[in-house]
Design a protein around this motif. Structure first.
Motif, short mmCIF file in Angstrom:
data_model
loop_
_atom_site.label_atom_id
_atom_site.label_comp_id
_atom_site.label_asym_id
_atom_site.label_seq_id
_atom_site.Cartn_x
_atom_site.Cartn_y
_atom_site.Cartn_z
N THR A 23 1.05 -0.96 -0.40
CA THR A 23 -0.01 0.19 0.08
C THR A 23 1.19 1.04 0.08
O THR A 23 0.55 2.07 -0.73
CB THR A 23 -0.93 0.01 0.82
N SER A 24 2.05 0.98 0.63
CA SER A 24 3.07 2.44 1.05
C SER A 24 3.60 2.30 1.01
O SER A 24 4.31 1.10 1.56
CB SER A 24 2.10 3.31 1.97
N LYS A 25 4.19 3.13 1.01
CA LYS A 25 6.92 2.92 1.88
C LYS A 25 6.76 4.35 2.30
O LYS A 25 6.07 5.34 1.99
CB LYS A 25 7.04 3.15 0.41
N VAL A 26 6.90 3.48 4.11
CA VAL A 26 7.27 5.04 4.80
C VAL A 26 9.10 4.69 4.84
O VAL A 26 9.54 3.71 5.12
CB VAL A 26 6.47 4.46 6.30
N THR A 27 9.64 5.80 4.55
CA THR A 27 10.76 6.57 5.20
C THR A 27 10.33 7.34 6.53
O THR A 27 10.38 8.56 6.20
CB THR A 27 11.14 7.45 3.89
N TYR A 28 12.06 7.02 7.48
CA TYR A 28 11.69 8.43 8.53
C TYR A 28 13.10 9.13 8.31
O TYR A 28 13.80 8.82 7.67
CB TYR A 28 12.60 6.90 9.66
N VAL A 29 12.77 10.07 8.11
CA VAL A 29 13.66 11.02 7.82
C VAL A 29 14.20 11.98 8.34
O VAL A 29 14.99 13.26 8.35
CB VAL A 29 12.56 12.51 6.78
N GLY A 30 14.42 12.18 9.48
CA GLY A 30 14.73 12.37 10.75
C GLY A 30 14.77 13.39 11.23
O GLY A 30 12.92 14.00 10.54
N GLY A 31 15.20 14.14 12.05
CA GLY A 31 14.06 15.15 13.25
C GLY A 31 13.00 14.92 13.96
O GLY A 31 11.58 15.53 14.23
N LEU A 32 12.22 13.78 14.23
CA LEU A 32 11.33 13.34 14.47
C LEU A 32 10.04 13.39 13.47
O LEU A 32 8.97 12.76 13.61
CB LEU A 32 10.37 13.14 16.11
N ARG A 33 10.54 12.85 12.34
CA ARG A 33 9.37 12.97 10.99
C ARG A 33 9.33 11.87 9.82
O ARG A 33 11.06 11.46 9.71
CB ARG A 33 9.98 14.15 10.04
N THR A 34 8.48 11.31 9.31
CA THR A 34 8.65 10.75 8.47
C THR A 34 7.88 11.13 7.49
O THR A 34 6.72 12.03 7.18
CB THR A 34 7.72 9.13 8.97
N GLU A 35 8.05 10.33 6.00
CA GLU A 35 7.42 10.79 4.77
C GLU A 35 6.91 9.38 4.50
O GLU A 35 7.50 8.23 3.94
CB GLU A 35 8.47 11.06 3.77
N SER A 36 5.70 9.06 4.00
CA SER A 36 4.77 8.39 3.97
C SER A 36 4.40 8.22 2.18
O SER A 36 3.52 9.64 2.08
CB SER A 36 3.44 8.25 3.69
N VAL A 37 4.51 7.82 1.52
CA VAL A 37 4.25 7.90 -0.21
C VAL A 37 3.01 6.47 -0.31
O VAL A 37 3.53 5.32 -0.04
CB VAL A 37 5.71 6.99 -1.14
N HIS A 38 1.78 6.90 -0.76
CA HIS A 38 1.10 5.67 -1.36
C HIS A 38 1.23 5.61 -2.71
O HIS A 38 1.37 6.06 -3.55
CB HIS A 38 -0.29 7.01 -1.49
N LEU A 39 1.18 4.26 -2.74
CA LEU A 39 2.43 3.94 -4.18
C LEU A 39 1.46 3.92 -5.13
O LEU A 39 1.91 4.09 -6.43
CB LEU A 39 2.67 2.07 -3.76
N GLN A 40 0.44 3.60 -5.44
CA GLN A 40 -0.81 3.51 -6.53
C GLN A 40 -0.71 4.92 -7.19
O GLN A 40 -0.78 5.13 -8.19
CB GLN A 40 -2.39 3.03 -5.86
N SER A 41 -0.91 5.87 -5.92
CA SER A 41 -1.57 7.19 -6.51
C SER A 41 0.08 7.97 -6.64
O SER A 41 0.47 9.51 -7.35
CB SER A 41 -1.86 8.23 -5.34
N GLY A 42 0.99 7.66 -5.26
CA GLY A 42 2.30 8.81 -5.90
C GLY A 42 2.00 10.04 -4.22
O GLY A 42 3.06 11.03 -4.40
N SER A 43 0.84 10.44 -4.39
CA SER A 43 1.03 11.10 -3.32
C SER A 43 1.66 11.13 -1.75
O SER A 43 1.90 9.77 -1.66
CB SER A 43 -0.70 11.70 -2.92
N THR A 44 1.98 12.06 -1.31
CA THR A 44 2.76 11.88 -0.27
C THR A 44 1.86 12.76 1.32
O THR A 44 1.18 14.05 1.44
CB THR A 44 3.83 12.39 -0.05
#
Length: 133
Positions: A2-23
């Motif tokens: 469904t999605s890919k989640v990346t920890y980007v540092g500073g207690l923040r994550t970025e989630s990408v919805h794989l079907q649409s590419g929205s974050t």
């Protein structure tokens, strides 16, 4: 997947919805070492309840020939501290589209039984109010 989640540092994550590419970004809340610069993970759970309710109600409304456009939800998340978890989600729906009591009853029942509502732990209080305008 469904999605890919990346920890980007500073207690923040970025989630990408794989079907649409929205974050979607998430940050730790200010009461738990974060900046509160985006939805926290628990904010997203509370928000998901409201979006699921509105979406499932709109799906049913469409089959009934009712347009719920302009309906809104205000969401409040109440945390408890020991253990730290969501204790209560308060959703106040402000609904448009119909003045018929029977239609309102059907749509409210659908909202209360949306997939997110049914997936939350039974100990988590869901305080739902529906106001029709």
């Amino acid at each position: 997947m469904t999605s890919k989640v990346t920890y980007v540092g500073g207690l923040r994550t970025e989630s990408v919805h794989l079907q649409s590419g929205s974050t979607v970004l998430s940050d730790a809340p200010t009461d738990n070492h974060g900046k509160g610069a985006a939805f926290s993970p628990t904010d997203m759970i509370a928000n998901s309840l409201a979006t699921c309710m509105l979406t499932t109600m709109a799906i049913k409304a469409d089959t009934m020939g009712i347009d719920l456009s302009g309906s809104t939800a205000e969401v409040t998340k109440v945390m408890q501290s020991d253990p730290r978890k969501i204790a209560k989600i308060i959703v106040t729906l402000s609904m448009t589209g119909t003045h018929e009591d029977r239609d309102r009853t059907v749509l409210e029942r659908v909202g209360h039984h949306c997939p997110v509502a049914l997936s939350l732990h039974p100990d988590l209080v869901q305080e739902i109010t529906c106001q029709w305008r």
